[in-house]
Design an enzyme around this catalytic site. Sequence first.
Site, PDB file in Angstrom:
ATOM      1  CB  CYS A 306      -0.947  -0.071   1.179  1.00  0.00           C
ATOM      2  SG  CYS A 306      -1.789  -1.171   1.606  1.00  0.00           S
ATOM      3  N   PRO A 309       1.595   7.673   0.353  1.00  0.00           N
ATOM      4  CG  PRO A 309       2.592   9.458   1.274  1.00  0.00           C
ATOM      5  CD  PRO A 309       1.912   8.329   1.806  1.00  0.00           C
ATOM      6  N   GLY A 310       4.470   7.603  -0.475  1.00  0.00           N
ATOM      7  CA  GLY A 310       5.522   6.743  -1.717  1.00  0.00           C
ATOM      8  C   GLY A 310       6.802   6.659  -0.237  1.00  0.00           C
ATOM      9  CE  LYS A 312       5.347   3.514   6.364  1.00  0.00           C
ATOM     10  NZ  LYS A 312       4.604   4.538   6.295  1.00  0.00           N
ATOM     11  NE  ARG A 334      -3.292   6.367  -1.532  1.00  0.00           N
ATOM     12  CZ  ARG A 334      -3.102   6.897  -0.112  1.00  0.00           C
ATOM     13  NH1 ARG A 334      -3.662   8.559   0.260  1.00  0.00           N
ATOM     14  NH2 ARG A 334      -1.963   6.367   0.895  1.00  0.00           N
ATOM     15  N   GLY A 366      -4.770  -4.354  -3.070  1.00  0.00           N
ATOM     16  CA  GLY A 366      -3.670  -5.418  -2.143  1.00  0.00           C
ATOM     17  C   GLY A 366      -4.148  -7.068  -1.681  1.00  0.00           C
ATOM     18  CG  ASP A 381       1.376   3.050   6.263  1.00  0.00           C
ATOM     19  OD1 ASP A 381       1.251   2.602   7.146  1.00  0.00           O
ATOM     20  OD2 ASP A 381       2.200   3.512   5.522  1.00  0.00           O
ATOM     21  CB  CYS A 436      -0.712   6.593  11.100  1.00  0.00           C
ATOM     22  SG  CYS A 436      -1.506   6.815   9.754  1.00  0.00           S
TER      23      CYS A 436
END
Length: 513
Positions: A306, A309-310, A312, A334, A366, A381, A436
Amino acid sequence: MLQITNLIKKGPITCAHLLRQSRHKSKTHWAKLRKKTGPKYKAMNHFDEFYGSVFGKKWDPMKRALLQGPKYVAVINNYGDAEETMEYLTNRGAHCLKKLITVQEDFHKQYSMNTLTSDQEAPVYINKLQQLAEKTHSDEISSIYPNTDNKPERLDFKDDDQISERKEITEQKEPINKSLDQAIADAVIDESRMIDPSIGLTSEALYQYLPATKLKGMNDWVPESTHYSYYSKIVDFPLTIEPETELQYPEHLKVFTYEMDSELKMFPEPKRSQTGVFNYYPMDCGSVLAVLALGLRAGDRVLDLCSAPGGKALVALQTLLPDVVICNDVSISRSNRTQRIFSDYLFDFETGNKWRERVIFKRVDGRMFTDDHGFDKVLVDVPCTTDRHSVTEDDNNIFRPDRVKERLKIPELQSHLLANALRLTKVGGTVVYSTCSLSPIQNDGVVHMALKQVFESNDIIATVVDLTPAVAGLSSTLTLGAGAAAPKYGQLVTPSLSANFGPSYIAKLLRIK
């Protein structure tokens, strides 16, 4: 009545006219009253009730930190002016995260503490929450299913004492001839409807804050309190928890941060370097911890299930270790955002041939993602309640009235994503699950359910890797959940005024079969 009559004489009365009158009568401006019912206020009411019960006194400082601006670390861009940037940030008072970890680890080795603290006894709050939810389960199902033939499977009791106690009660068959006083003294009290006041929890709180799912033989949404009981603590599948003593910190990953309680909490805006890319990427330290937990090695094939916005995936590339990073996100907008970020931070990303083989973008749900080769490392994530955003922004807030069903289905979505990640991982490979959110349901609860699901459906076994010893060196940088805030399977970065990172939950799973 006289006023209305006079208004009628003067002209036609309208709803808008009466509404304006009611507004003028109120001491508080009507616009302010309307704002208090917005999604972020609804989210805060939910969290006050639910997290207040789970974390007790620890919730108030977390809440104050959530409502303030978040803190970030700076991930140095190896494809920009790395040395100049590190010198610039050092002169501003920032410190290298790797050095801080080393210093803190040495401190822990010299001054290890073996005494039991009061914080370590605090998980009793979470245990009481689980027990209370389970006690309400049977009564709620009975009210929904008056016919015993249609009832779903009952939840097993967790404690052997509870099982034996129930057995003894049901096996008493001899006739009883007792006086009233004796009968009262020997009576077994039904506590299934009692609320324990020591955890400050009400039945209303259970119905509002514990997510719902579907039950067998039932098509409608069930009361939210039943969902938690399906996250049973009974381990009816192989489960082991093994400690990881050392955090694997990649040599080329350079992260800078300000110390706890430092007056300098915000980094300046990133600047373009001589190569045209930005010199560093600001992000939450909890997100960096999720990448560190992967334990990346040279040549790894990595999936960010997932990705958007990239951030990680970008950190993973900054380690210079993976051969291939697949960035997947079901949302086109996204996914496009991730590609724009990579263009801003990876030199020659749009035109360079080297990136086409190393970074691959996919747009697949996913839960349905498939792959023939398997992955060494998978990062999941997952979408969650995004607690900090939920209490500060109304836009795209998961607590909006039109997103109620979406919010209630979050744990179900999360468990399916994590289960598929475990299927996609090679034997010996690592999955890191992160959110989060502070919710124990979205965190430990989902990990437990996913592990059970893949064992029953795919005969997959994974070990939970306890990162507690490994992340001890981060204690001078961020606040990790302890006591009532300590999860069983993962690590919880909790917001605090001295180090306002998170919330972030990170659980590391090692597939062994």
